[in-house]
Scaffold this active site. Structure first.
Site, PDB file in Angstrom:
ATOM      1  CD  GLN A 126      -2.487   1.254   2.760  1.00 14.66           C
ATOM      2  OE1 GLN A 126      -2.000   0.680   3.731  1.00 14.66           O
ATOM      3  NE2 GLN A 126      -3.624   1.907   2.807  1.00 14.66           N
ATOM      4  CE1 TYR A 128      -4.181   4.099  -0.675  1.00 17.24           C
ATOM      5  CE2 TYR A 128      -5.271   4.892   1.289  1.00 17.24           C
ATOM      6  CZ  TYR A 128      -5.342   4.291   0.061  1.00 17.24           C
ATOM      7  OH  TYR A 128      -6.554   3.894  -0.426  1.00 17.24           O
ATOM      8  CB  SER A 129       2.210   6.951   4.617  1.00 21.22           C
ATOM      9  OG  SER A 129       1.076   6.417   5.243  1.00 21.22           O
ATOM     10  CD  GLU A 244      -5.368   0.668   6.420  1.00 18.84           C
ATOM     11  OE1 GLU A 244      -5.656   1.508   5.547  1.00 18.84           O
ATOM     12  OE2 GLU A 244      -4.249   0.583   6.951  1.00 18.84           O
TER      13      GLU A 244
HETATM   14  C1  LIG Z   1       4.187  -0.227  11.371  1.00 21.23           C
HETATM   15  C2  LIG Z   1       3.564   0.716  10.399  1.00 21.23           C
HETATM   16  C3  LIG Z   1       3.134   0.235   9.178  1.00 21.23           C
HETATM   17  C4  LIG Z   1       2.608   1.115   8.231  1.00 21.23           C
HETATM   18  N1  LIG Z   1       2.253   0.609   7.000  1.00 21.23           N
HETATM   19  C5  LIG Z   1       1.834   1.470   6.035  1.00 21.23           C
HETATM   20  C6  LIG Z   1       1.593   0.994   4.710  1.00 21.23           C
HETATM   21  O1  LIG Z   1       1.723  -0.206   4.407  1.00 21.23           O
HETATM   22  N2  LIG Z   1       1.229   1.898   3.769  1.00 21.23           N
HETATM   23  C7  LIG Z   1       1.050   3.215   4.048  1.00 21.23           C
HETATM   24  O2  LIG Z   1       0.682   3.958   3.151  1.00 21.23           O
HETATM   25  N3  LIG Z   1       1.272   3.707   5.295  1.00 21.23           N
HETATM   26  C8  LIG Z   1       1.671   2.860   6.287  1.00 21.23           C
HETATM   27  N4  LIG Z   1       1.927   3.336   7.560  1.00 21.23           N
HETATM   28  C9  LIG Z   1       1.863   4.777   7.794  1.00 21.23           C
HETATM   29  C10 LIG Z   1       0.732   5.224   8.702  1.00 21.23           C
HETATM   30  O3  LIG Z   1      -0.484   5.204   8.044  1.00 21.23           O
HETATM   31  C11 LIG Z   1       1.111   6.639   9.200  1.00 21.23           C
HETATM   32  O4  LIG Z   1       2.251   6.496  10.034  1.00 21.23           O
HETATM   33  C12 LIG Z   1      -0.007   7.286   9.962  1.00 21.23           C
HETATM   34  O5  LIG Z   1      -1.055   7.643   9.107  1.00 21.23           O
HETATM   35  C13 LIG Z   1       0.484   8.548  10.724  1.00 21.23           C
HETATM   36  O6  LIG Z   1       1.157   9.419   9.855  1.00 21.23           O
HETATM   37  P1  LIG Z   1       2.609   9.979  10.199  1.00 21.23           P
HETATM   38  O7  LIG Z   1       3.467   8.838  10.595  1.00 21.23           O
HETATM   39  O8  LIG Z   1       3.036  10.823   9.045  1.00 21.23           O
HETATM   40  O9  LIG Z   1       2.436  10.873  11.491  1.00 21.23           O
HETATM   41  P2  LIG Z   1       1.862  12.378  11.545  1.00 21.23           P
HETATM   42  O10 LIG Z   1       0.671  12.489  10.654  1.00 21.23           O
HETATM   43  O11 LIG Z   1       2.991  13.310  11.316  1.00 21.23           O
HETATM   44  O12 LIG Z   1       1.372  12.475  13.039  1.00 21.23           O
HETATM   45  C14 LIG Z   1       2.262  12.685  14.134  1.00 21.23           C
HETATM   46  C15 LIG Z   1       1.443  12.798  15.401  1.00 21.23           C
HETATM   47  O13 LIG Z   1       0.568  13.939  15.338  1.00 21.23           O
HETATM   48  C16 LIG Z   1      -0.787  13.554  15.547  1.00 21.23           C
HETATM   49  N5  LIG Z   1      -1.679  14.337  14.686  1.00 21.23           N
HETATM   50  C17 LIG Z   1      -1.490  14.592  13.365  1.00 21.23           C
HETATM   51  N6  LIG Z   1      -2.527  15.330  12.889  1.00 21.23           N
HETATM   52  C18 LIG Z   1      -3.379  15.528  13.930  1.00 21.23           C
HETATM   53  C19 LIG Z   1      -4.626  16.207  14.072  1.00 21.23           C
HETATM   54  N7  LIG Z   1      -5.211  16.812  13.039  1.00 21.23           N
HETATM   55  N8  LIG Z   1      -5.237  16.180  15.280  1.00 21.23           N
HETATM   56  C20 LIG Z   1      -4.657  15.563  16.348  1.00 21.23           C
HETATM   57  N9  LIG Z   1      -3.459  14.924  16.278  1.00 21.23           N
HETATM   58  C21 LIG Z   1      -2.834  14.895  15.078  1.00 21.23           C
HETATM   59  C22 LIG Z   1      -0.837  12.063  15.169  1.00 21.23           C
HETATM   60  O14 LIG Z   1      -1.879  11.404  15.836  1.00 21.23           O
HETATM   61  C23 LIG Z   1       0.536  11.586  15.648  1.00 21.23           C
HETATM   62  O15 LIG Z   1       0.493  11.299  17.012  1.00 21.23           O
HETATM   63  C24 LIG Z   1       2.454   2.480   8.530  1.00 21.23           C
HETATM   64  C25 LIG Z   1       2.861   2.959   9.792  1.00 21.23           C
HETATM   65  C26 LIG Z   1       3.411   2.095  10.702  1.00 21.23           C
HETATM   66  C27 LIG Z   1       3.866   2.641  12.025  1.00 21.23           C
END
Ligand SMILES: Cc1cc2nc3c(=O)[nH]c(=O)nc-3n(C[C@H](O)[C@H](O)[C@H](O)COP(=O)(O)OP(=O)(O)OC[C@H]3O[C@@H](n4cnc5c(N)ncnc54)[C@H](O)[C@@H]3O)c2cc1C
Length: 387
Positions: A126, A128-129, A244
């Site tokens: 996937q 996405y991120s 998901e």
């Molecule tokens: C083990 C693992 C597997 C993953 N696998 C995949 C994958 O296969 N494919 C994929 O696409 N992605 C994957 N991800 C990514 C995952 O979807 C993102 O890590 C997640 O969406 C959070 O985004 P970020 O890491 O950029 O953190 P950020 O978005 O930068 O967030 C950082 C912190 O700020 C908080 N925050 C951010 N915005 C807000 C808001 N508006 N209000 C309150 N709090 C907020 C968050 O809750 C978090 O605590 C994976 C992540 C992990 C850890």
């Protein structure tokens, strides 16, 4: 309330159990029960066995190759397989891109991609991120520019689970930089063997290689791989995220976790805490069954599935904490090597102690992936509570 299974459901559960006992390799089962890491083959061999039986696509409608089960069969299937120590089905093909393809894809795309997903002969991941686009997914910058009958894709995806095992990646890409962020995104399928795709491992706190960075450098992708219309990928993205979040509560695995805790400790104060988490798992299970019944009546998973994701994450983390407490001081030595079956290290403490600390660290991910807990709470407050 009579919760006893009807005879036909008991017969179904027995059939699933017999299948698992015949087809799940003892080595894979042992890894599940002892908390060790799987290899790619553990997943592939098991999923292909499910595929041959027509069960891998157990959530799909019959017309696309699903077995046509109701909510009860799905529930029994997941629970019996977890009890038997089967690895969790990797969701990216069968639970994520598959439903997107049969819902939004053309007849040709369905014919081309669904059989490989149903048989688990093609592995998906996937995309996405991105760095800078996790919670704020619509901020994604991976760019796809159309040139004739191809897109040229440039950008970076991150945290991509199992990209190192993936044959294909489904990506959200920006196809319009002028429109509102959500309106300039498309859903594109990319063959990982295409020149310009590079996968770089990210090693997690428990020592495992499960996630990756994926770099896309002038990757040439046929327009035929676009799902839905150009710039309408956000619709597919949201549809996929709701699916998901439903599966991510991991109730069957948590039930197995509670059983494992009981086996680890007979301390009366632990028994009380284990009983407490057991009740929480049962309450979550009831809520998940309610959501599944709504879907069985024709509804789609709504924003309330966010509550399941939040509770499921909290429970998985609590079980990992209790496992640490149950093994006491033996949780302190950090022994991630013990999770890999080819290690020659000697464990410190009893056999069940080494996975406790790495698992505790690994479980931190549950409140981040699939949309963090804070983001789920925002969704619930806006879409369910109307705040
Ligand atoms: C083990 C693992 C597997 C993953 N696998 C995949 C994958 O296969 N494919 C994929 O696409 N992605 C994957 N991800 C990514 C995952 O979807 C993102 O890590 C997640 O969406 C959070 O985004 P970020 O890491 O950029 O953190 P950020 O978005 O930068 O967030 C950082 C912190 O700020 C908080 N925050 C951010 N915005 C807000 C808001 N508006 N209000 C309150 N709090 C907020 C968050 O809750 C978090 O605590 C994976 C992540 C992990 C850890």
């Amino acid at each position: 309330m009579d919760l006893a299974l009807k005879p036909e459901h008991q017969a179904f559960a027995d059939e699933v159990r017999e299948f698992a006992r015949k087809n799940l390799s003892p080595a894979t089962k042992e890894k599940t029960l002892s908390g060790k890491h799987y290899d790619r083959d553990d997943h592939v061999v098991w999923q292909q066995a499910l595929g041959r039986q027509g069960w891998l696509t157990y959530t799909w409608p019959k017309k696309y190759g699903g077995p046509g089960w109701g909510v009860t069969e799905r529930y029994l299937f997941e629970n019996v397989l977890a009890e038997e120590g089967a690895p969790r089905i990797i969701p990216f093909g069968v639970k994520m891109v598959g439903p997107v393809i049969y819902t939004f894809g053309t007849a040709e795309q369905k014919e081309r991609f669904l059989p490989g997903i149903a048989a688990s002969t093609v592995a998906w991941c996937q995309g996405y991120s991105e760095p800078g686009a996790g919670s704020d997914l619509a901020n994604l910058r991976t760019r796809a520019v159309r040139e004739g009958d191809h897109y040229i894709v440039n950008g970076q995806k991150t945290w991509t689970s199992y990209a190192h095992w993936g044959d294909w990646i489904f990506c959200l890409v920006r196809t319009n930089t002028e429109a509102k962020p959500q309106e300039g995104i498309s859903f594109l399928l990319i063959d990982m063997k295409t020149p310009g795709v590079t996968v770089r491992p990210i090693i997690m706190l428990d020592g495992a290689h499960a996630v990756n960075d994926v770099f896309l450098d002038n990757v040439k992708v046929p327009v035929a791989n676009l799902i839905g219309k150009e710039n309408e990928g956000w619709t597919c993205a949201k549809f996929l995220l709701a699916n998901e979040r439903l599966g991510i509560a991991e109730v069957p695995a948590s039930k197995r976790g509670v059983g494992m805790l009981r086996a680890l400790s007979d301390d009366p104060s632990m028994a009380e805490r284990i009983a407490d988490i057991d009740l929480q798992v049962q309450a979550l299970e009831m809520s998940e069954l309610r959501a599944l019944s709504t879907m069985a009546l024709g509804g789609a998973p709504g924003p309330e599935v966010s509550t399941l994701k939040v509770r499921g994450s909290e429970i998985q983390q609590r079980i990992a904490e209790l496992a640490m407490e149950a093994v006491g001081e033996y949780a302190a030595p950090y022994q991630p090597g013990m999770l890999f079956h080819d290690t020659n290290e000697t464990p410190v403490g009893p056999d069940h102690a080494p996975p406790a600390a790495p698992r505790y660290f690994n479980m931190r991910k549950t409140s981040i992936y699939g949309g963090s807990t804070e983001i789920q709470k925002n969704i619930v407050s806006k879409m369910v509570l109307g705040l």
